[in-house]
Design a protein around this motif. Sequence first.
Motif, PDB file in Angstrom:
ATOM      1  N   LEU A 303       0.868  -1.186   0.000  1.00 30.68           N
ATOM      2  CA  LEU A 303       0.000   0.000   0.000  1.00 30.68           C
ATOM      3  C   LEU A 303       0.902   1.233   0.000  1.00 30.68           C
ATOM      4  O   LEU A 303       1.734   1.393   0.888  1.00 30.68           O
ATOM      5  CB  LEU A 303      -0.907  -0.002   1.226  1.00 30.68           C
ATOM      6  N   GLU A 304       0.726   2.088  -1.002  1.00 32.88           N
ATOM      7  CA  GLU A 304       1.604   3.240  -1.162  1.00 32.88           C
ATOM      8  C   GLU A 304       0.771   4.507  -1.337  1.00 32.88           C
ATOM      9  O   GLU A 304      -0.076   4.587  -2.232  1.00 32.88           O
ATOM     10  CB  GLU A 304       2.512   3.035  -2.382  1.00 32.88           C
ATOM     11  N   VAL A 305       0.971   5.482  -0.459  1.00 36.18           N
ATOM     12  CA  VAL A 305       0.303   6.779  -0.580  1.00 36.18           C
ATOM     13  C   VAL A 305       1.190   7.672  -1.452  1.00 36.18           C
ATOM     14  O   VAL A 305       2.244   8.132  -1.026  1.00 36.18           O
ATOM     15  CB  VAL A 305       0.079   7.427   0.804  1.00 36.18           C
ATOM     16  N   VAL A 306       0.761   7.900  -2.697  1.00 35.40           N
ATOM     17  CA  VAL A 306       1.583   8.673  -3.641  1.00 35.40           C
ATOM     18  C   VAL A 306       1.329  10.171  -3.498  1.00 35.40           C
ATOM     19  O   VAL A 306       2.168  10.986  -3.901  1.00 35.40           O
ATOM     20  CB  VAL A 306       1.330   8.215  -5.090  1.00 35.40           C
ATOM     21  N   HIS A 307       0.172  10.550  -2.930  1.00 34.23           N
ATOM     22  CA  HIS A 307      -0.127  11.979  -2.768  1.00 34.23           C
ATOM     23  C   HIS A 307      -1.280  12.123  -1.786  1.00 34.23           C
ATOM     24  O   HIS A 307      -2.170  11.270  -1.719  1.00 34.23           O
ATOM     25  CB  HIS A 307      -0.502  12.610  -4.114  1.00 34.23           C
ATOM     26  N   PHE A 308      -1.257  13.207  -1.024  1.00 33.83           N
ATOM     27  CA  PHE A 308      -2.397  13.546  -0.177  1.00 33.83           C
ATOM     28  C   PHE A 308      -2.507  15.066  -0.121  1.00 33.83           C
ATOM     29  O   PHE A 308      -1.519  15.791  -0.294  1.00 33.83           O
ATOM     30  CB  PHE A 308      -2.239  12.950   1.234  1.00 33.83           C
TER      31      PHE A 308
END
Length: 483
Positions: A303-308
């Motif tokens: 699981l990778e958060v690429v942008h928020f």
Amino acid sequence: MRARGANATDIIILVVAADDGIMNQTVESIQHARRAKVPMIVAVNKCDKPQADPDTVKQALLAHDVVCEEFGGDIQAIHISALKGDNLLALTEATVALAEVLELKAEPSGPVEGLIIESRTDKGKGPVTTAIVQRGTLKRGCVLVAGKSWAKVRFLFDENGRTVMEAGPSSAVQVVGWKELPSAGEVLLEVESEQRAREVVDWRSYQEEQQKLEEEQSVIELKQKLHLEEYKKEREGLAHLSWRRRKSVLYQANKTKFSMRPSERTQRDHPNLPVIIKGDVDGSVEAILNVVDSYDAQQQCELEVVHFGIGDVSENDVNMADTFAGSIYGFNVGASSSVQQLASKRGVPLRLHTVIYKLIDELKEELSSKLPPLISENVIGEATVLAMFEVTVGKKKVPVAGCRVQKGQLDRRLKFRMIRGRDIIWEGSLVTLKHHKDDVNTVRTGMDCGLSIDGDIDVRTGDVIVCFEKLDSPQVTSWDPGF
């Protein structure tokens, strides 16, 4: 969010439901209050319900070192009903009495100090923060610094959205005039000029960059060390060869790796899910990221958060999700019709929610959908080989095993396995399945049959023929976010 609230206030009112009792959130709030060293008042809510039992709640609080006055402690416990408004005045009086005992005071003069409770982007006002003034008097025109952002206050709004000219200690106000949106939880400080504010922000940015460079340098040095060790280990086994022979061996070993395109090298065999997270305010995004940080099933699916970010879903978010082949999760935000059409056209999942639990549930479902299915075997029937004989088909003699079905049934359309003792001798499909002289698809328990298998396999008397089917069942992620 609870920790930020505990550090911002002077008195904590711990609300506990009289019918539900002590929950995990209650224990967490008690721990935050203890770390912040802030006194508390217990408000036992829902006392109007027939099944309410406030005394049991207060006794349960003893296990967490929260001793109410009834049990010889110094913590006030007020029985209230938020629905009917019962005893709310008594709760107010208890709060005022505790404030007088603690002699809580603040200095209304001098430079402003405060704490940012929440931050968001408003379409008409731009970056807006909600702050609590802890010292001084905040006025329009003040120059403020928070984190790596600064503001010259243009407008101040109270809790009802009305414009105010100033805000003293303990006042909660919305501040408009930020150049960039600061994070919730940052300390708010007043400086004498805009030039000074820029200097402070530049210095803080420089300090953060230096810290980041030090961290990156340590990572680089560690990778260089590992690479050097791997290089030496690879060369040790080739030290006895001539340079020409060594070069040939290394070429053969790395031929496949170097012949691949860069795009093929970066493809992952492991399942992964890139996500983009958008929220209405900074605190919402922070809460979601805290839940995502607890993800502990990377071995199943990365699981990778690429942008928020904060604000409605934009076309840039859709383009980024399309680039990374990821999904967009939004909390209390919207998406215009053009953005929704673009997401549908690009095939980007757009998942908007107003309840954080449902957002996390859908994230878990998507993670589970990325996992390969679990393959299980279901045994349909078993048969024992009683005798072997040959049948002439044209000019060829085909070996046929005479069997009796011991349990279940044999289905010619499924897969078969031959077991001798404890070893699996063969696995595949049947060429023919006969009952007497008729070709059949199924043979049931107790019936005799003749079968010939696909392949040149030596079948012996006493072998067991097993008929089975493979079933795919969906796999579920092992991640448990705690709710």
